[in-house]
Design a protein around this motif. Structure first.
Motif, PDB file in Angstrom:
ATOM      1  N   GLN A  38      -5.404   5.459 -10.991  1.00 64.28           N
ATOM      2  CA  GLN A  38      -4.531   4.703 -10.095  1.00 64.28           C
ATOM      3  C   GLN A  38      -3.203   4.440 -10.767  1.00 64.28           C
ATOM      4  O   GLN A  38      -3.121   3.715 -11.760  1.00 64.28           O
ATOM      5  CB  GLN A  38      -5.180   3.377  -9.678  1.00 64.28           C
ATOM      6  N   LYS A  42       0.090   2.955  -6.013  1.00 66.69           N
ATOM      7  CA  LYS A  42      -0.633   4.035  -5.334  1.00 66.69           C
ATOM      8  C   LYS A  42      -2.102   3.667  -5.164  1.00 66.69           C
ATOM      9  O   LYS A  42      -2.610   2.735  -5.771  1.00 66.69           O
ATOM     10  CB  LYS A  42      -0.541   5.321  -6.158  1.00 66.69           C
ATOM     11  N   GLY A  43      -2.801   4.457  -4.357  1.00 62.19           N
ATOM     12  CA  GLY A  43      -4.229   4.277  -4.215  1.00 62.19           C
ATOM     13  C   GLY A  43      -4.987   5.032  -5.293  1.00 62.19           C
ATOM     14  O   GLY A  43      -4.414   5.852  -6.022  1.00 62.19           O
ATOM     15  N   PRO A  44      -6.278   4.765  -5.438  1.00 55.52           N
ATOM     16  CA  PRO A  44      -7.087   5.518  -6.395  1.00 55.52           C
ATOM     17  C   PRO A  44      -7.092   7.010  -6.059  1.00 55.52           C
ATOM     18  O   PRO A  44      -7.302   7.394  -4.914  1.00 55.52           O
ATOM     19  CB  PRO A  44      -8.485   4.913  -6.219  1.00 55.52           C
TER      20      PRO A  44
ATOM     21  N   PHE B  91      -6.996  -0.539   1.121  1.00 58.84           N
ATOM     22  CA  PHE B  91      -7.027   0.915   1.027  1.00 58.84           C
ATOM     23  C   PHE B  91      -8.001   1.478   2.052  1.00 58.84           C
ATOM     24  O   PHE B  91      -9.131   1.006   2.181  1.00 58.84           O
ATOM     25  CB  PHE B  91      -7.476   1.367  -0.369  1.00 58.84           C
ATOM     26  N   PHE B 106      -8.584   8.382  -1.115  1.00 59.52           N
ATOM     27  CA  PHE B 106      -7.927   7.136  -0.752  1.00 59.52           C
ATOM     28  C   PHE B 106      -6.464   7.339  -0.352  1.00 59.52           C
ATOM     29  O   PHE B 106      -5.770   8.220  -0.889  1.00 59.52           O
ATOM     30  CB  PHE B 106      -7.960   6.156  -1.932  1.00 59.52           C
ATOM     31  N   GLY B 107      -6.004   6.491   0.565  1.00 61.61           N
ATOM     32  CA  GLY B 107      -4.583   6.401   0.845  1.00 61.61           C
ATOM     33  C   GLY B 107      -3.893   5.515  -0.185  1.00 61.61           C
ATOM     34  O   GLY B 107      -4.537   4.983  -1.096  1.00 61.61           O
ATOM     35  N   ASP B 108      -2.594   5.353  -0.019  1.00 62.65           N
ATOM     36  CA  ASP B 108      -1.817   4.552  -0.973  1.00 62.65           C
ATOM     37  C   ASP B 108      -1.780   3.073  -0.636  1.00 62.65           C
ATOM     38  O   ASP B 108      -1.119   2.289  -1.314  1.00 62.65           O
ATOM     39  CB  ASP B 108      -0.404   5.115  -1.099  1.00 62.65           C
TER      40      ASP B 108
END
Lengths: 110, 115
Positions: A38, A42-44, B91, B106-108
């Motif tokens: 991560q 941002k997302g994982p 998320f 996953f999205g941001d």
């Protein structure tokens, strides 16, 4: 409850060195593990996964090792680069959900 | 590479108001999820959704939360009456097959700030 977690909250390595991030889990019945990266804001991001019928799995510059005897897994990053700086989570796939550990922040020194 | 997209990136809402967070999962994925991450803490599972129904939910996902797939592409999370402690990153994720033994992508995220 049973969990998955990381050993160190931070890790600092020199650019070009190899990084090793460790993780322990408590449930001996766990059979699927994932590493996520991560970056800030941002997302994982999925890096690599491993199932319990394997001891090792390799990707591009990354290797995951699973030791079921001591319930431990590790993520090895070869030739660490500045772009590898991020928080790394080990996670367990359990039913429909992913159970995340606490994360290790990797700092890469130039 | 296909990705999960989320809107808005940041949502500011007054306490007690309803909020809807939106997600477009990866197009060939069948399983959908919501997670949240309070600042500095772990990513926590909220709910999984398959075939137009909830397949699993956590203790966090109480009656103020609901999910919906209103059309063939969107997946939404609604919080009916927001509380200060709902402030977090939310998320959305999706996977091709059941979450077990398949990575979730996953999205941001949407940063939700409750005032």
């Amino acid at each position: 409850g049973e969990s998955v977690g990381l050993h160190l909250p931070t890790l600092s390595v020199q650019e070009g060195d190899n990084s090793i991030i460790n993780c322990a889990y408590s449930n001996s019945a766990s059979d699927y593990f994932i590493w996520y990266k991560q970056e800030s804001g941002k997302g994982p991001q999925f890096i690599i996964d491993i199932r319990s019928n394997m001891d090792k799995r390799q990707g591009q510059r990354v290797t995951v090792l699973l030791n079921k005897t001591v319930k431990h897994l590790s993520l090895q990053i070869a030739a660490t680069q500045p772009g590898d700086s991020a928080v790394y989570f080990c996670a367990e796939g359990r039913g429909f959900k992913t159970i995340f550990g606490a994360g290790t922040r990797l700092f890469v020194k130039a | 590479e296909p990705e999960v997209t989320q809107t808005p990136s940041h949502q500011v809402t007054q306490m007690g108001q309803e909020v809807i967070l939106r997600c477009v999962p990866i197009s060939n994925h069948l399983y959908f999820y919501w997670y949240r991450q309070i600042l500095g803490q772990k990513v926590e599972f909220l709910v999984s959704f398959y075939n137009n129904e909830i397949s699993e939910k956590s203790e966090i996902f109480d009656d103020q939360f609901s999910v919906e797939r209103p059309d063939g592409s969107n997946f939404t999370l609604k919080i009916r009456s927001t509380k200060l402690e709902d402030s977090a990153m939310y998320f959305c994720a999706s996977s091709e097959d059941r979450g077990h033994r398949q990575p979730q992508h996953f999205g941001d995220g949407t940063r939700l700030s409750i005032l």
